[in-house]
Scaffold this active site. Structure first.
Site, PDB file in Angstrom:
ATOM      1  N   CYS A   1       0.854  -1.180   0.000  1.00 49.09           N
ATOM      2  CA  CYS A   1       0.000   0.000   0.000  1.00 49.09           C
ATOM      3  C   CYS A   1       0.890   1.230   0.000  1.00 49.09           C
ATOM      4  O   CYS A   1       1.919   1.259   0.680  1.00 49.09           O
ATOM      5  CB  CYS A   1      -0.886  -0.018   1.249  1.00 49.09           C
ATOM      6  SG  CYS A   1      -2.175   1.226   1.262  1.00 49.09           S
TER       7      CYS A   1
ATOM      8  N   GLU B   1       1.799  -4.551  -5.252  1.00 52.78           N
ATOM      9  CA  GLU B   1       0.574  -5.341  -5.209  1.00 52.78           C
ATOM     10  C   GLU B   1      -0.523  -4.641  -5.989  1.00 52.78           C
ATOM     11  O   GLU B   1      -0.643  -3.418  -5.963  1.00 52.78           O
ATOM     12  CB  GLU B   1       0.149  -5.535  -3.749  1.00 52.78           C
ATOM     13  CG  GLU B   1      -1.029  -6.457  -3.564  1.00 52.78           C
ATOM     14  CD  GLU B   1      -1.303  -6.733  -2.100  1.00 52.78           C
ATOM     15  OE1 GLU B   1      -2.485  -6.739  -1.717  1.00 52.78           O
ATOM     16  OE2 GLU B   1      -0.333  -6.937  -1.349  1.00 52.78           O
TER      17      GLU B   1
END
Length: 491
Positions: free
Chosen positions: A354, A388
């Site tokens: 993140c 990600e």
């Protein structure tokens, strides 16, 4: 039962959820919106509201006739008296989603900003709705980014996860170079429609309007599942050193009087001084924070980050993550400006879970520094990494820019006669698939006779490097003092 309906200009008020009409944006222009929620305004003397409304409206009509104008003009006509009358006629405000804007622009508006004459008929709205069904999620005129499987449990805070917007599995295998950054991470067919609708319904309205962090005030972008006691709090106050949050400024001030550590917890692993675009000096540093050792700090940071991230879910079990906090340093301490997190052990080879640059510090070049730092850590680990999925629209743009700048500079400065995709990946720590997709985006790679062939003319390299933007802040590897996480510490 719904509220009692009252007619105004042939329109029943309050307006229904789902109504489509034009709304005035901050630039003074009107854009098509959809009402997705409504609420009653907090007003005194509600019982007398509509009695005053009739008088106000009549007075407004008299003024217009005296001025030679037409009576009966609706909202959106630009007439101040008509808008004033509308404010009193309808004691509701509406949460609207703009067709052509990202849903971070969704907001509460009063009736005076809505053009009642532009309301679509029921048949027209139904047709528009069917047409919109072809979009993923159908919100905001753009495709809705898919969420990870844990979003299905978003209503239960104990089941929430942070940093796993894409989940794990083969759906991450598509090369991202072929996707529009604004729609990055779509195509998660295995995510159930019911779970997506449940998430949409639960997060459709921002619960916190603005926050104060350090010396900055920021409007929020998205919903964040704060504890119930904060439900009716439009503004929240965060301590910039431990991210504790409060309902009032006074509570924050009492907390700050007790704070002794003027930097994030954890280890400082990097510090360097840079030149800003104005020629001044700024000292930046990174702190590594272990989610297992500093659980409350990391959970508070996740609450804050979710206000500005739509594609991630919240994760209370932060034990498996490391957080890297970027700070500006001055005589008053180390002030966080952004962060990224990564799994302590990622089976998929992710080097970032993140990433967020606080809105008050965006467009400074710090986002690219965060990305650069994540790849420097991968180099220290002797691994190739990739972020990600899905990336946010802003995150995708920053990554494409970083990959283009980094990869093309390798091609430009490489001393040998030939270079392969694997060579580039090993030099930069950028995963091979990302190298290929980046070169495809700039038309510098071709697939010939079963293999990829790089075609990089010097003038083409210079042009694309320039287009990638300025990289004022890059990591100096000699200033990075860091040891890769030992996975046996997880036991």
């Amino acid at each position: 039962e719904g509220p009692e309906k009252r007619m105004h200009q042939g329109v029943a008020l309050p307006l229904d959820v789902g109504t489509r009409l034009l709304c005035q944006w901050r630039d003074g222009k009107y854009y098509m919106v959809k009402i997705i929620e409504r609420r009653k305004k907090a007003r005194e003397d509600d019982d007398d509201l509509f009695d005053f409304a009739a008088d106000d409206k009549a007075a407004g009509e008299d003024k217009k006739k005296a001025a030679g104008g037409k009576a009966g003009d609706g909202a959106g006509s630009g007439d101040g008296d008509a808008k004033m009358a509308l404010e009193v006629v309808d004691d509701y405000e509406y949460y609207v989603d703009y067709d052509k804007f990202n849903r971070r622009m969704d907001e509460w508006v009063s009736l005076s900003r809505l053009d009642l004459k532009s309301i679509r008929g029921k048949e027209e709205q139904a047709a528009k709705g069917k047409k919109g069904d072809k979009k993923v999620g159908g919100r905001g005129g753009q495709k809705r980014r898919s969420h990870g499987g844990h979003d299905a449990h978003l209503i239960d805070p104990l089941a929430m996860k942070h940093g796993h917007g894409a989940g794990n599995g083969p759906h991450n295998s598509n090369p991202i170079g072929h996707e529009d950054p604004a729609h990055h991470g779509e195509g998660h067919e295995e995510f159930s429609e019911h779970a997506l609708q449940e998430h949409e319904e639960f997060t459709k309205v921002k619960n916190i309007h603005s926050i104060e962090l350090g010396k900055y005030e920021m409007e929020t972008w998205y919903f964040s599942p704060f504890p119930k006691e904060y439900n009716n709090c439009s503004r929240m106050y965060f301590c910039e050193f431990d991210f504790a949050f409060f309902k009032t400024k006074r509570q924050l001030q009492r907390h700050m009087s007790k704070v002794k550590m003027l930097h994030p917890p954890g280890d400082e692993i990097y510090r360097s001084t840079y030149k800003t675009r104005t020629g001044g000096d700024v000292t930046l540093c990174f702190f590594e924070v272990d989610g297992k050792k500093e659980k409350i700090f990391c959970q508070n940071l996740c609450y804050l980050a979710k206000l500005f991230l739509d594609h991630k879910t919240l994760f209370y079990d932060v034990d498996l993550f490391l957080f890297y906090i970027l700070c500006e340093v001055d005589e008053r301490g180390c002030h966080p400006v952004g962060y990224f997190s990564k799994e302590k052990q990622s089976e998929e080879g992710y080097n970032l879970a993140c990433i967020l640059m606080f809105p008050s510090h965006q467009r400074k070049g710090y986002g690219k520094l965060l990305i650069s730092f994540s790849y420097e850590l991968s180099k220290k680990e002797n691994k190739m990494g990739t972020p990600e999925r899905p990336l946010s629209d802003l995150g995708a743009v920053s990554y494409y820019s970083y990959w283009t700048y980094t990869i093309l500079n390798v091609l430009k400065t490489y001393k040998h006669d030939s270079i392969s995709v694997m060579d580039i990946a090993e030099i930069t720590a950028i995963r091979q698939q990302d190298v290929i997709s980046t070169l495809q985006r700039v038309n510098m790679i071709q697939y010939q006779k079963g293999q990829h062939v790089i075609c990089a003319a010097p003038e083409l390299l210079d042009r694309h490097i320039k287009e990638a933007g300025n990289f004022r802040y890059l990591v100096d590897p000699n200033r990075l003092i860091w040891t890769p996480y030992q996975h046996n510490e997880l036991k």
